[in-house]
Write a protein that holds these residues in place. Sequence first.
Motif, PDB file in Angstrom:
ATOM      1  N   TYR A  19      60.700   6.898  70.312  1.00 29.46           N
ATOM      2  CA  TYR A  19      59.851   7.951  70.879  1.00 29.46           C
ATOM      3  C   TYR A  19      60.659   9.238  71.082  1.00 29.46           C
ATOM      4  CZ  TYR A  19      56.976  10.434  74.310  1.00 29.46           C
ATOM      5  OH  TYR A  19      56.251  11.387  74.973  1.00 29.46           O
ATOM      6  N   LYS A  20      61.858   9.112  71.665  1.00 30.72           N
ATOM      7  CA  LYS A  20      62.707  10.291  71.876  1.00 30.72           C
ATOM      8  C   LYS A  20      63.054  10.960  70.549  1.00 30.72           C
ATOM      9  CE  LYS A  20      66.242   8.968  74.202  1.00 30.72           C
ATOM     10  NZ  LYS A  20      67.388   8.704  75.074  1.00 30.72           N
ATOM     11  N   LYS A  21      63.389  10.147  69.556  1.00 29.62           N
ATOM     12  CA  LYS A  21      63.760  10.681  68.243  1.00 29.62           C
ATOM     13  C   LYS A  21      62.566  11.399  67.602  1.00 29.62           C
ATOM     14  CE  LYS A  21      64.743   7.653  65.119  1.00 29.62           C
ATOM     15  NZ  LYS A  21      65.374   6.645  64.252  1.00 29.62           N
ATOM     16  N   LEU A  22      61.388  10.784  67.670  1.00 28.75           N
ATOM     17  CA  LEU A  22      60.197  11.374  67.055  1.00 28.75           C
ATOM     18  C   LEU A  22      59.760  12.654  67.755  1.00 28.75           C
ATOM     19  CD1 LEU A  22      58.098   8.166  66.295  1.00 28.75           C
ATOM     20  CD2 LEU A  22      59.138   9.701  64.621  1.00 28.75           C
ATOM     21  N   THR A  23      59.903  12.738  69.068  1.00 29.17           N
ATOM     22  CA  THR A  23      59.512  13.971  69.771  1.00 29.17           C
ATOM     23  C   THR A  23      60.393  15.141  69.352  1.00 29.17           C
ATOM     24  OG1 THR A  23      60.838  13.340  71.694  1.00 29.17           O
ATOM     25  CG2 THR A  23      58.469  12.877  71.792  1.00 29.17           C
ATOM     26  N   LYS A  24      61.652  14.869  69.033  1.00 34.30           N
ATOM     27  CA  LYS A  24      62.539  15.931  68.543  1.00 34.30           C
ATOM     28  C   LYS A  24      62.187  16.313  67.108  1.00 34.30           C
ATOM     29  CE  LYS A  24      66.567  15.015  71.370  1.00 34.30           C
ATOM     30  NZ  LYS A  24      67.972  14.615  71.385  1.00 34.30           N
ATOM     31  N   GLN A  25      61.839  15.321  66.295  1.00 35.67           N
ATOM     32  CA  GLN A  25      61.529  15.571  64.888  1.00 35.67           C
ATOM     33  C   GLN A  25      60.168  16.239  64.708  1.00 35.67           C
ATOM     34  OE1 GLN A  25      61.797  11.659  63.175  1.00 35.67           O
ATOM     35  NE2 GLN A  25      64.014  11.787  62.874  1.00 35.67           N
ATOM     36  N   HIS A  26      59.224  15.962  65.605  1.00 36.34           N
ATOM     37  CA  HIS A  26      57.850  16.460  65.477  1.00 36.34           C
ATOM     38  C   HIS A  26      57.398  17.108  66.790  1.00 36.34           C
ATOM     39  CE1 HIS A  26      57.583  14.125  61.763  1.00 36.34           C
ATOM     40  NE2 HIS A  26      58.071  13.090  62.439  1.00 36.34           N
ATOM     41  N   PRO A  27      57.991  18.243  67.160  1.00 40.44           N
ATOM     42  CA  PRO A  27      57.679  18.846  68.460  1.00 40.44           C
ATOM     43  C   PRO A  27      56.237  19.337  68.596  1.00 40.44           C
ATOM     44  CG  PRO A  27      59.068  20.299  67.160  1.00 40.44           C
ATOM     45  CD  PRO A  27      58.965  19.009  66.405  1.00 40.44           C
ATOM     46  N   SER A  28      55.544  19.587  67.498  1.00 41.92           N
ATOM     47  CA  SER A  28      54.185  20.113  67.587  1.00 41.92           C
ATOM     48  C   SER A  28      53.112  19.018  67.594  1.00 41.92           C
ATOM     49  CB  SER A  28      53.921  21.085  66.434  1.00 41.92           C
ATOM     50  OG  SER A  28      54.046  20.417  65.203  1.00 41.92           O
ATOM     51  N   VAL A  29      53.524  17.758  67.429  1.00 33.36           N
ATOM     52  CA  VAL A  29      52.568  16.648  67.407  1.00 33.36           C
ATOM     53  C   VAL A  29      52.288  16.221  68.852  1.00 33.36           C
ATOM     54  CG1 VAL A  29      52.201  14.265  66.655  1.00 33.36           C
ATOM     55  CG2 VAL A  29      53.349  15.889  65.144  1.00 33.36           C
ATOM     56  N   GLN A  30      51.029  15.873  69.130  1.00 33.12           N
ATOM     57  CA  GLN A  30      50.656  15.442  70.473  1.00 33.12           C
ATOM     58  C   GLN A  30      51.488  14.229  70.888  1.00 33.12           C
ATOM     59  OE1 GLN A  30      46.464  14.587  70.460  1.00 33.12           O
ATOM     60  NE2 GLN A  30      45.923  16.714  70.872  1.00 33.12           N
ATOM     61  N   LEU A  31      51.865  14.209  72.162  1.00 38.80           N
ATOM     62  CA  LEU A  31      52.726  13.134  72.645  1.00 38.80           C
ATOM     63  C   LEU A  31      52.061  11.759  72.534  1.00 38.80           C
ATOM     64  CD1 LEU A  31      54.414  14.802  75.732  1.00 38.80           C
ATOM     65  CD2 LEU A  31      55.318  14.486  73.429  1.00 38.80           C
ATOM     66  N   THR A  33      50.183  10.751  70.162  1.00 38.88           N
ATOM     67  CA  THR A  33      50.348  10.337  68.766  1.00 38.88           C
ATOM     68  C   THR A  33      51.783   9.860  68.526  1.00 38.88           C
ATOM     69  OG1 THR A  33      48.666  11.905  68.054  1.00 38.88           O
ATOM     70  CG2 THR A  33      50.176  11.097  66.366  1.00 38.88           C
ATOM     71  N   VAL A  34      52.748  10.602  69.061  1.00 40.47           N
ATOM     72  CA  VAL A  34      54.155  10.210  68.913  1.00 40.47           C
ATOM     73  C   VAL A  34      54.395   8.862  69.592  1.00 40.47           C
ATOM     74  CG1 VAL A  34      56.534  10.840  69.461  1.00 40.47           C
ATOM     75  CG2 VAL A  34      54.940  12.599  68.706  1.00 40.47           C
ATOM     76  N   TRP A  35      53.782   8.658  70.759  1.00 45.38           N
ATOM     77  CA  TRP A  35      53.909   7.381  71.473  1.00 45.38           C
ATOM     78  C   TRP A  35      53.362   6.234  70.614  1.00 45.38           C
ATOM     79  CZ3 TRP A  35      56.593   5.942  75.542  1.00 45.38           C
ATOM     80  CH2 TRP A  35      56.320   4.708  76.130  1.00 45.38           C
ATOM     81  N   ARG A  36      52.203   6.458  69.998  1.00 53.69           N
ATOM     82  CA  ARG A  36      51.600   5.439  69.135  1.00 53.69           C
ATOM     83  C   ARG A  36      52.518   5.131  67.955  1.00 53.69           C
ATOM     84  NH1 ARG A  36      48.523   6.404  64.922  1.00 53.69           N
ATOM     85  NH2 ARG A  36      47.895   8.456  65.634  1.00 53.69           N
ATOM     86  N   TRP A  37      53.086   6.184  67.349  1.00 52.62           N
ATOM     87  CA  TRP A  37      54.016   5.983  66.225  1.00 52.62           C
ATOM     88  C   TRP A  37      55.217   5.144  66.664  1.00 52.62           C
ATOM     89  CZ3 TRP A  37      54.466  11.726  64.280  1.00 52.62           C
ATOM     90  CH2 TRP A  37      53.282  12.083  63.605  1.00 52.62           C
ATOM     91  N   SER A  38      55.755   5.440  67.829  1.00 51.46           N
ATOM     92  CA  SER A  38      56.935   4.708  68.295  1.00 51.46           C
ATOM     93  C   SER A  38      56.592   3.251  68.594  1.00 51.46           C
ATOM     94  CB  SER A  38      57.558   5.385  69.509  1.00 51.46           C
ATOM     95  OG  SER A  38      56.686   5.378  70.605  1.00 51.46           O
ATOM     96  N   CYS A  39      55.393   3.002  69.116  1.00 48.20           N
ATOM     97  CA  CYS A  39      54.949   1.617  69.347  1.00 48.20           C
ATOM     98  C   CYS A  39      54.806   0.874  68.018  1.00 48.20           C
ATOM     99  CB  CYS A  39      53.618   1.589  70.100  1.00 48.20           C
ATOM    100  SG  CYS A  39      53.767   2.061  71.825  1.00 48.20           S
ATOM    101  N   GLU A  40      54.248   1.552  67.027  1.00 49.98           N
ATOM    102  CA  GLU A  40      54.100   0.939  65.705  1.00 49.98           C
ATOM    103  C   GLU A  40      55.466   0.626  65.100  1.00 49.98           C
ATOM    104  OE1 GLU A  40      51.723   3.780  63.566  1.00 49.98           O
ATOM    105  OE2 GLU A  40      49.884   3.190  64.617  1.00 49.98           O
ATOM    106  N   TYR A  41      56.419   1.551  65.255  1.00 55.81           N
ATOM    107  CA  TYR A  41      57.770   1.334  64.755  1.00 55.81           C
ATOM    108  C   TYR A  41      58.384   0.098  65.415  1.00 55.81           C
ATOM    109  CZ  TYR A  41      62.779   1.817  64.124  1.00 55.81           C
ATOM    110  OH  TYR A  41      64.095   1.563  63.833  1.00 55.81           O
ATOM    111  N   ALA A  42      58.261   0.013  66.734  1.00 55.29           N
ATOM    112  CA  ALA A  42      58.830  -1.121  67.460  1.00 55.29           C
ATOM    113  C   ALA A  42      58.180  -2.425  67.005  1.00 55.29           C
ATOM    114  CB  ALA A  42      58.659  -0.932  68.963  1.00 55.29           C
ATOM    115  N   GLN A  43      56.883  -2.404  66.831  1.00 58.81           N
ATOM    116  CA  GLN A  43      56.169  -3.599  66.413  1.00 58.81           C
ATOM    117  C   GLN A  43      56.607  -4.050  65.011  1.00 58.81           C
ATOM    118  OE1 GLN A  43      51.934  -3.153  66.586  1.00 58.81           O
ATOM    119  NE2 GLN A  43      51.624  -5.349  66.841  1.00 58.81           N
TER     120      GLN A  43
END
Length: 133
Positions: A19-31, A33-43
């Motif tokens: 999540y921390k990495k994605l928020t830096k890479q995609h600062p304009s994306v809603q949080l 959405t970034v949270w969902r992406w990070s959950c999917e990555y972990a899964q």
Amino acid sequence: MDNEEVKEEFWDNLQYEEYKKLTKQHPSVQLSTVWRWSCEYAQENFDVLYDDAENKKYLAMYGCTKQDMEDMLHEDMPCMLAMSILSDAQHVMSYDQEQARQFINRAKYVIRHIKSDNGLVTTPTTNTNIQTN
């Protein structure tokens, strides 16, 4: 910590670090959405990363994976990061000595890898060339 607690902590760290990495890479994306992406990555990556022997060593020593530790080294202010980690260790010391130990190990890892203007700062663990008079 029993095995289920270790797995749960690993999941949390894996998801949060992504999540921390994605928020830096995609600062304009809603949080959200970034949270969902990070959950999917972990899964998607939990089983492979958790079962890796080297990651188990890092989990025991630092409470997170080798990749998480290496990602921490890309922070802009590593000295502040090390101090922040030590503050976390102080906070949990009274109720979770194992986690405090892991935080202290993380801080030492960061300090050991701090870069100077001349490259990496090395901290030798022993000096075999010591001469006595």
